[in-house]
Design a protein around this motif. Sequence first.
Motif, PDB file in Angstrom:
ATOM      1  N   SER A  28       0.826  -1.199   0.000  1.00  0.00           N
ATOM      2  CA  SER A  28       0.000   0.000   0.000  1.00  0.00           C
ATOM      3  C   SER A  28       0.864   1.254   0.000  1.00  0.00           C
ATOM      4  N   GLN A  29       0.258   2.355  -0.455  1.00  0.00           N
ATOM      5  CA  GLN A  29       0.973   3.625  -0.462  1.00  0.00           C
ATOM      6  C   GLN A  29       1.318   4.059   0.957  1.00  0.00           C
ATOM      7  N   SER A  30       0.405   3.831   1.867  1.00  0.00           N
ATOM      8  CA  SER A  30       0.659   4.207   3.264  1.00  0.00           C
ATOM      9  C   SER A  30       1.821   3.407   3.844  1.00  0.00           C
ATOM     10  N   GLY A  31       1.934   2.146   3.405  1.00  0.00           N
ATOM     11  CA  GLY A  31       3.041   1.310   3.872  1.00  0.00           C
ATOM     12  C   GLY A  31       4.381   1.833   3.397  1.00  0.00           C
ATOM     13  N   VAL A  32       4.431   2.239   2.116  1.00  0.00           N
ATOM     14  CA  VAL A  32       5.674   2.812   1.584  1.00  0.00           C
ATOM     15  C   VAL A  32       6.017   4.094   2.334  1.00  0.00           C
ATOM     16  N   SER A  33       5.020   4.967   2.500  1.00  0.00           N
ATOM     17  CA  SER A  33       5.247   6.244   3.177  1.00  0.00           C
ATOM     18  C   SER A  33       5.742   6.038   4.606  1.00  0.00           C
ATOM     19  N   ALA A  34       5.123   5.082   5.306  1.00  0.00           N
ATOM     20  CA  ALA A  34       5.509   4.833   6.707  1.00  0.00           C
ATOM     21  C   ALA A  34       6.952   4.336   6.801  1.00  0.00           C
ATOM     22  N   GLN A  35       7.356   3.449   5.874  1.00  0.00           N
ATOM     23  CA  GLN A  35       8.711   2.918   5.917  1.00  0.00           C
ATOM     24  C   GLN A  35       9.741   3.978   5.558  1.00  0.00           C
ATOM     25  N   ILE A  36       9.397   4.853   4.612  1.00  0.00           N
ATOM     26  CA  ILE A  36      10.319   5.936   4.258  1.00  0.00           C
ATOM     27  C   ILE A  36      10.482   6.888   5.443  1.00  0.00           C
ATOM     28  N   ARG A  37       9.371   7.221   6.127  1.00  0.00           N
ATOM     29  CA  ARG A  37       9.463   8.110   7.291  1.00  0.00           C
ATOM     30  C   ARG A  37      10.300   7.483   8.396  1.00  0.00           C
ATOM     31  N   GLN A  38      10.158   6.174   8.576  1.00  0.00           N
ATOM     32  CA  GLN A  38      10.957   5.492   9.588  1.00  0.00           C
ATOM     33  C   GLN A  38      12.447   5.569   9.234  1.00  0.00           C
ATOM     34  N   LEU A  39      12.753   5.397   7.947  1.00  0.00           N
ATOM     35  CA  LEU A  39      14.143   5.507   7.498  1.00  0.00           C
ATOM     36  C   LEU A  39      14.662   6.927   7.722  1.00  0.00           C
ATOM     37  N   GLU A  40      13.814   7.919   7.428  1.00  0.00           N
ATOM     38  CA  GLU A  40      14.218   9.312   7.630  1.00  0.00           C
ATOM     39  C   GLU A  40      14.497   9.597   9.102  1.00  0.00           C
ATOM     40  N   ARG A  41      13.655   9.059   9.977  1.00  0.00           N
ATOM     41  CA  ARG A  41      13.881   9.265  11.423  1.00  0.00           C
ATOM     42  C   ARG A  41      15.201   8.642  11.849  1.00  0.00           C
ATOM     43  N   GLU A  42      15.488   7.453  11.331  1.00  0.00           N
ATOM     44  CA  GLU A  42      16.722   6.773  11.705  1.00  0.00           C
ATOM     45  C   GLU A  42      17.950   7.527  11.217  1.00  0.00           C
ATOM     46  N   LEU A  43      17.841   8.119  10.012  1.00  0.00           N
ATOM     47  CA  LEU A  43      18.974   8.856   9.451  1.00  0.00           C
ATOM     48  C   LEU A  43      19.027  10.292   9.937  1.00  0.00           C
ATOM     49  N   GLY A  44      17.935  10.765  10.490  1.00  0.00           N
ATOM     50  CA  GLY A  44      17.904  12.136  10.998  1.00  0.00           C
ATOM     51  C   GLY A  44      17.865  13.177   9.893  1.00  0.00           C
ATOM     52  N   ALA A  45      17.250  12.833   8.756  1.00  0.00           N
ATOM     53  CA  ALA A  45      17.188  13.778   7.628  1.00  0.00           C
ATOM     54  C   ALA A  45      15.976  13.466   6.767  1.00  0.00           C
ATOM     55  N   THR A  46      15.397  14.500   6.155  1.00  0.00           N
ATOM     56  CA  THR A  46      14.309  14.297   5.203  1.00  0.00           C
ATOM     57  C   THR A  46      14.895  13.887   3.864  1.00  0.00           C
TER      58      THR A  46
END
Length: 299
Positions: A28-46
């Motif tokens: 799902s699109q929401s699944g992709v978005s959620a995983q990207i946001r999690q990656l961004e949080r881990e890396l500390g950057a948008t």
Amino acid sequence: MELRQLEYLVAVAEEASFTRAAERVRISQSGVSAQIRQLERELGATLIDRSARTATLTAAGRVALEYARATLASAAALRQTVGEVTGLIRGQLTVGMIVGCTVTPLFEALEAFHRAHPQVELTLLEDNSDRLVEGVRSAAIDLALIGTAEATPVGLNALTIVSERLVALVPPEHPLAAREKIGLADIAEHPVICMPEGTGIRTVFDRACVNRRVQPTIALQASAATTIVELAIRGLGVAILSESMTDEYEDRLTALRVRDVDIPALLALVWKPTQSPALARLVRYSRDAFAPVQAESTT
């Protein structure tokens, strides 16, 4: 950080859309978005700029994309190498071919490979030769069947299948039909029907014209040889094709040798040097399938 997050990042970057990326990775699109946001949080950057209709990479995202692709490629190579050690080849291969491809040995090679290695997912795509070569160089395509004027495109491995001259095709009533040989200057006096730019035959023709300082008028273009032939039969211009494409039309068209085209048109398989065992096996099957064609073209 998970490999699937990197895969989703690559998909969003290449598709420039969360919706299309979701369709590509089949979640799902929401699944992709959620995983990207999690990656961004881990890396500390948008990583993705979501402010416009099109999803675009930020400066940090562009840097991350390069490493994401490299990491995914390394992971795929690891799986394939371990699979080779254990006797199991798996993974994905993308095979490119010229538009309207009817080259049977390619299909025979794919069939034999699939029977031997059903765990490898095969994807086929059609495009003109220039774009196929760039796809192989960028690793978006693993193996491609192309038309070319170069025996070995820079940076790639190549297997030449056929090397032959260009010919001009005209109907029997055409002013050029009574001549045994013609030159590019003779062709330039008439409308020309040829393949589009980016194809092997067109590249050979264009280079020969530049070398002879001839400027023909390309009146009609088509990707399929059968279309070019049908247009020539109807008197719409002089068709430019390679010799092997003309055999079945001898009763309706006259094939003329073009004396000042010295560059042969080549049909070749190209691939990037790689450690992929799956690709190595596919190349081997392709060599076997094309061996009779190569032998015939040299006799």
